[in-house]
Design a protein around this motif. Structure first.
Motif, PDB file in Angstrom:
ATOM      1  N   ARG A 102      60.653  22.980 -23.151  1.00 46.17           N
ATOM      2  CA  ARG A 102      61.209  21.679 -22.804  1.00 46.17           C
ATOM      3  C   ARG A 102      60.870  20.624 -23.856  1.00 46.17           C
ATOM      4  NH1 ARG A 102      61.438  18.212 -17.194  1.00 46.17           N
ATOM      5  NH2 ARG A 102      63.443  17.274 -17.765  1.00 46.17           N
TER       6      ARG A 102
ATOM      7  N   ARG B  14      64.911  36.042  -7.937  1.00 50.09           N
ATOM      8  CA  ARG B  14      63.512  35.790  -8.302  1.00 50.09           C
ATOM      9  C   ARG B  14      62.783  37.080  -8.653  1.00 50.09           C
ATOM     10  NH1 ARG B  14      63.939  31.769  -4.313  1.00 50.09           N
ATOM     11  NH2 ARG B  14      63.201  33.169  -2.671  1.00 50.09           N
TER      12      ARG B  14
ATOM     13  N   GLU C  87      57.651  27.259 -20.418  1.00 48.33           N
ATOM     14  CA  GLU C  87      58.605  26.218 -20.037  1.00 48.33           C
ATOM     15  C   GLU C  87      58.196  24.855 -20.573  1.00 48.33           C
ATOM     16  OE1 GLU C  87      59.751  29.058 -16.408  1.00 48.33           O
ATOM     17  OE2 GLU C  87      58.454  27.349 -15.964  1.00 48.33           O
ATOM     18  N   GLU C  88      56.903  24.614 -20.639  1.00 49.93           N
ATOM     19  CA  GLU C  88      56.416  23.361 -21.213  1.00 49.93           C
ATOM     20  C   GLU C  88      56.741  23.299 -22.704  1.00 49.93           C
ATOM     21  OE1 GLU C  88      52.158  20.991 -21.727  1.00 49.93           O
ATOM     22  OE2 GLU C  88      52.378  22.531 -20.175  1.00 49.93           O
TER      23      GLU C  88
ATOM     24  N   TRP D  36      60.617  31.560 -21.196  1.00 52.07           N
ATOM     25  CA  TRP D  36      60.783  30.621 -20.098  1.00 52.07           C
ATOM     26  C   TRP D  36      62.006  30.968 -19.257  1.00 52.07           C
ATOM     27  CZ3 TRP D  36      62.712  29.871 -24.870  1.00 52.07           C
ATOM     28  CH2 TRP D  36      64.000  29.336 -25.013  1.00 52.07           C
ATOM     29  N   ARG D  37      62.046  30.324 -18.069  1.00 50.03           N
ATOM     30  CA  ARG D  37      63.199  30.441 -17.173  1.00 50.03           C
ATOM     31  C   ARG D  37      64.184  29.317 -17.505  1.00 50.03           C
ATOM     32  NH1 ARG D  37      58.923  31.062 -12.327  1.00 50.03           N
ATOM     33  NH2 ARG D  37      58.028  29.469 -13.693  1.00 50.03           N
TER      34      ARG D  37
ATOM     35  N   SER E 232      66.469  27.945 -15.800  1.00 46.37           N
ATOM     36  CA  SER E 232      66.661  26.958 -14.739  1.00 46.37           C
ATOM     37  C   SER E 232      65.551  25.911 -14.690  1.00 46.37           C
ATOM     38  CB  SER E 232      66.747  27.654 -13.379  1.00 46.37           C
ATOM     39  OG  SER E 232      65.537  28.342 -13.097  1.00 46.37           O
ATOM     40  N   ARG E 233      64.399  26.190 -15.310  1.00 47.79           N
ATOM     41  CA  ARG E 233      63.275  25.256 -15.282  1.00 47.79           C
ATOM     42  C   ARG E 233      63.337  24.238 -16.418  1.00 47.79           C
ATOM     43  NH1 ARG E 233      59.208  26.977 -11.694  1.00 47.79           N
ATOM     44  NH2 ARG E 233      60.195  28.445 -10.252  1.00 47.79           N
TER      45      ARG E 233
ATOM     46  N   GLN F  83      55.177  29.195 -16.974  1.00 45.33           N
ATOM     47  CA  GLN F  83      55.065  27.736 -16.956  1.00 45.33           C
ATOM     48  C   GLN F  83      54.613  27.195 -18.305  1.00 45.33           C
ATOM     49  OE1 GLN F  83      52.861  26.213 -13.606  1.00 45.33           O
ATOM     50  NE2 GLN F  83      54.134  27.292 -12.118  1.00 45.33           N
TER      51      GLN F  83
ATOM     52  N   GLU G 257      53.099  33.674 -13.542  1.00 43.69           N
ATOM     53  CA  GLU G 257      53.547  32.286 -13.420  1.00 43.69           C
ATOM     54  C   GLU G 257      52.908  31.401 -14.495  1.00 43.69           C
ATOM     55  OE1 GLU G 257      56.107  29.574 -11.816  1.00 43.69           O
ATOM     56  OE2 GLU G 257      55.939  31.697 -11.303  1.00 43.69           O
TER      57      GLU G 257
END
Length: 325
Positions: free
Chosen positions: A308, A56, A304-305, A79-80, A82-83, A301, A297
Motif C-alpha cells: 500500500r 478465504r 499489505e503494508e 499481499w491480498r 482486496s486489502r 499484513q 496473517e
C-alpha cells in the motif's frame, strides 16, 4: 527491476501451477537485481467464485504454497489484492480511458461469451482486463511474467498507460513489458489434457498421502501388457515424472519402461514416492502455515503494508494529474 505476478484465488495451487508459474517466479525473485511483487487476486476471483468462505481458504492455500516454496518476504512483497483499495480506485480511472471495442475484442472475454452466453457474462468479466491493468500499473511494474494466452492483456495495459500519459503529457505510468517463456511446456493433467482446476484433472501435492496416491493411480495409461516394453514418450505418468525427477532418475525410469516387465502401476507408485520425497519440506511448511493462521496473517499484513505504501504514491500521482487532489 520490479517484477509483478498475480495469482487468482479460484482454487488451491496444483502441480501445474507450481511447475509452470510458482517455481520459475521464485527463481526470478531470487536474482539480486530483481524486486518481486506477488499479489493474490481475490477481487478477480469474484467473477467466478461467489462464496466467501471458500475464497478465504483458497487465499490461505495460495499464500501458504508460495511461502512453502521459499518466497522471501523480507526482500519481496506478498499481499491480498482486496486489502489494498487503490487497485479498485485505479481501475475506475482506467475504465474512463478504455474504449469499449478494446474490451469486446479481448480473446478471453469472447471465449467466455461463446461458452456461457452473453447473459451469463458479468460486467466484472467484461472489465477484467482493466482491473488487471490497474494491478500492474499501480506498482510501476517493469516486467510481468505471463503465459502466451495473457500477452493480449499486457498489450492492453500498455495501451491504457500510453493513453493516460498522452492525455496529461506526463510519464504518469511506467509501461510494463511481458515476459513470455516459450520454453515452458503445458503441464499434463492425469487425463493428458492441460492440468487445470476447471478440468478436474490436477494433482494437489499437499493432499494427504492416501488422497494423493488415489489421484495418481487415476492417471490415464494404455493397455500394454506388463511384460511388454512401453513407450515412455507417450505416457502421462512418465511425462510428469520427467518434469520433477533428476536426470538420473528419469534415465532409470526410461530404462524400466523400455525393458519390459514393468507396469504402469509401478511407474505411478514411483511418481507418488518421488513427489513425497522431492516436496517433503514444502508439504511440511504448507501444513505449518495452514494450521498456524496467525503466522500466515502476519506475513500477509506485513506485505499489505509494504504494497500500500507503493500504491498510494502512484494514486497520489494519478489524482494530481487528473485534478482530484
Amino acid at each position: 527491476m520490479r517484477i509483478l505476478t498475480g495469482i487468482q484465488s479460484s482454487g488451491r495451487p496444483h502441480l501445474g501451477n507450481i511447475l509452470g508459474a510458482i517455481v520459475p517466479a521464485i527463481k526470478l525473485s531470487q536474482e539480486a537485481a530483481n524486486e518481486s511483487f506477488l499479489f493474490i487476486a481475490d477481487l478477480h476471483s469474484l467473477t467466478t467464485l461467489k462464496d466467501g468462505v471458500t475464497r478465504r481458504e483458497y487465499v490461505r492455500a495460495i499464500a501458504s504454497t508460495w511461502l512453502a516454496f521459499g518466497y522471501d518476504t523480507t526482500r519481496n512483497t506478498i499481499w491480498r489484492q482486496s486489502r489494498v483499495p487503490e487497485h479498485a480506485e485505479l481501475a475506475w480511472y482506467l475504465n474512463c480511458f478504455t474504449p469499449m471495442p478494446m474490451l469486446q475484442n479481448a480473446t478471453s472475454f469472447k471465449d467466455k461469451v461463446e461458452k456461457l452466453g452473453p447473459s451469463a457474462v458479468s460486467a466484472g468479466l467484461f472489465t477484467y482486463p482493466v482491473l488487471q491493468a490497474a494491478d500492474i500499473l499501480l506498482y510501476d511494474t517493469n516486467l510481468v511474467p505471463v503465459g502466451k494466452d495473457q500477452r493480449q492483456h499486457i498489450e492492453m495495459t500498455r495501451d491504457l498507460a500510453s493513453a493516460v500519459n498522452r492525455q496529461y503529457d506526463s510519464e504518469v505510468f511506467v509501461l510494463p513489458e511481458a515476459r513470455i517463456d516459450e520454453r515452458i511446456m503445458t503441464i499434463p493433467g492425469i487425463d493428458g489434457a492441460k492440468m487445470s482446476k476447471s478440468y478436474g484433472n490436477y494433482i494437489d501435492i499437499f493432499q494427504s498421502t492416501n488422497e494423493l496416491y488415489k489421484v495418481i493411480k487415476k492417471i490415464k495409461s494404455d493397455s500394454t501388457p506388463l511384460e511388454e516394453p512401453k513407450n515412455p514418450d507417450t505416457d502421462i505418468t512418465f511425462q510428469l515424472y520427467s518434469l520433477i525427477g533428476s536426470p538420473e532418475q528419469v534415465a532409470q525410469m526410461r530404462q524400466n519402461y523400455e525393458g519390459g516387465n514393468y507396469g504402469y502401476g509401478h511407474a505411478k507408485k514411483e511418481l507418488y514416492e518421488l513427489i513425497l520425497t522431492k516436496y517433503a519440506t514444502e508439504r511440511e511448511r504448507f501444513d505449518f502455515y495452514m494450521t498456524n493462521n496467525d503466522e500466515l496473517e502476519r506475513e500477509l499484513q506485513a506485505g499489505e503494508e509494504k504494497a500500500r505504501a507503493v500504491a498510494q504514491k502512484t494514486i497520489e500521482r494519478v489524482r494530481t494529474v487528473m485534478g482530484f487532489n
